[in-house]
Design an enzyme around this catalytic site. Structure first.
Site, PDB file in Angstrom:
ATOM      1  N   TYR A  41      51.251  40.630  37.871  1.00  0.00           N
ATOM      2  CA  TYR A  41      51.281  40.068  36.519  1.00  0.00           C
ATOM      3  C   TYR A  41      50.343  40.889  35.644  1.00  0.00           C
ATOM      4  CZ  TYR A  41      50.572  36.978  32.534  1.00  0.00           C
ATOM      5  OH  TYR A  41      50.498  36.478  31.267  1.00  0.00           O
TER       6      TYR A  41
ATOM      7  N   GLU B 214      53.488  40.829  27.495  1.00  0.00           N
ATOM      8  CA  GLU B 214      53.425  40.251  28.843  1.00  0.00           C
ATOM      9  C   GLU B 214      54.481  40.877  29.734  1.00  0.00           C
ATOM     10  OE1 GLU B 214      52.892  35.766  30.418  1.00  0.00           O
ATOM     11  OE2 GLU B 214      54.855  36.155  29.527  1.00  0.00           O
TER      12      GLU B 214
END
Length: 386
Positions: A109, A197
């Site tokens: 992530y 993101e």
């Protein structure tokens, strides 16, 4: 402003990041035709909506052939996806994206956002990719690394090393990850983004760092500097009332409560919503009319609030600074007479010429409930809708 995954990947690609080959379309026929150019044994079909959790809702399919793609696309296009971010009403799929499949070795992530508390840019990295980062934060907080960096023209190598430390990858892959972070930083600064993101960011079996999914959102207040970004806006993904509000220069977000709010100033609007909750009800919206609320603007705000059938009462909370309370009060009276408001209306005025404003409201002949302060206003509107 949010954009679709395929648009975010095009921006990442422009800045040097590696993304899977992919194409998008608004129809099955166009998608199938475009997909024939993708050189991959398997294809990944993805619904394009402005919400996370698509995979669990059936919005991501791995397919073995063009024939399978056609069948799956026909099923997905027009379908309503319900995820943890869409609410119970879901979102209709009006655009599809298909890309080449990837051989995944590891998932990570990575995100970049504004940390308002420290006035810095925060990079969040984790070796737990492909899942909700909020869940990771709850269950495995040590699996998340936050690195705050000062606003400079470029991000330092030292900061990049810190961000990638948690990935625990070989030297070549780490160099690729650092290059990606440098690209993300450039995107963030040059496009006035407020979030970039990548989830998941993957390491392939060929030792390549690839952005498998991507989300970018931008600062609405800076869009005038980026006409090329504004062109990416998809009105199909926005509430009709929010589009109408933006056309009148109103900051509006629909919520699920019963009390409509009209406030000047974002901070005061948040405080108003909080105190409504404190008195046992839920706000139906966030609405900031800004510093100069004309009759036309107030009228548009009323219409937008009342278009929500859940609204059973309206609370107007105005602190007159730049905007005089008497001008606002006259706007409220004129708009209320024009629209014929049928739900209880509570008004609290404070600041410049609030006494004159209160007189205008009291002498209007309308059923307007005046309040002395914010707590009194919230209490009165909650009582009025019982």
């Amino acid at each position: 402003m949010n954009i679709h995954e395929h648009q975010a990947k095009e921006i990442l690609k422009k800045y040097g990041a590696i993304v899977p080959d992919g194409v998008f379309a608004d129809s099955v026929e166009e998608l199938v035709e475009k997909a024939k150019t993708i050189k991959s044994e398997k294809l990944v079909l993805k619904a394009q909506i402005h919400a996370g959790g698509r995979g669990k809702a059936g919005g991501v399919k791995i397919l073995n052939s063009i024939e399978e793609l056609k069948t799956a696309a026909e099923e997905m296009l027009g379908k309503k996806l319900i995820t943890h971010q869409t609410g119970s009403e879901g979102k209709e799929v009006k655009r599809l994206y298909v890309e080449s499949s990837s051989e995944i070795e590891k998932e990570f992530y990575l995100s970049c956002l504004v940390d308002r508390a420290s006035s810095k840019i925060a990079f969040i990295s984790s070796d737990q990719g492909g899942v909700d980062i909020e869940e990771v934060a709850k269950k495995y907080p040590k699996k998340i690394l936050t690195t705050k960096v000062n606003l400079e023209d470029e991000i330092s190598k030292e900061d990049c090393q810190k961000i990638t430390e948690i990935f625990n990858i070989n030297l070549d892959a780490r160099k690729q990850a650092i290059n990606l972070i440098e690209s993300i930083y450039k995107i963030f600064i040059k496009t006035d983004a407020n979030l970039v993101e990548i989830n998941p960011l993957i390491l392939t079996k060929e030792n390549k760092i690839v952005c498998l999914d991507a989300k970018i959102s931008f600062d609405d207040s800076a869009l005038f500097r980026h006409p090329e970004i504004l062109k990416l806006r998809d009105l199909n993904e926005e509430e009709d009332t929010e589009i109408e509000a933006s056309n009148h220069g109103l900051a509006y977000i629909k919520l699920d409560g019963k009390i409509g709010c009209m406030v000047n100033g974002a901070g005061l609007a948040m405080a108003t919503m909080d105190i409504i909750k404190l008195h046992g009800q839920e706000p139906a919206n966030f609405l900031d009319v800004g510093g100069g609320a004309s009759k036309e603007k107030v009228s548009a705000a009323f219409k937008i609030i009342l278009s929500d059938k859940n609204v059973k009462g309206i609370l107007i909370n105005i602190f007159g600074g730049i905007m005089r309370c008497d001008v606002l009060a006259q706007g409220v009276v004129d708009a209320a007479k024009e629209i014929k408001i049928t739900v209880p209306l509570v008004v609290r005025l404070a600041g410049t010429k609030f006494e004159e404003g209160k007189k205008i409201l009291d002498s209007s002949g309308l059923k307007i409930i005046s309040a002395s302060d914010l707590s009194d206003a919230a209490k009165k509107v909650v009582e009025a809708i019982k």
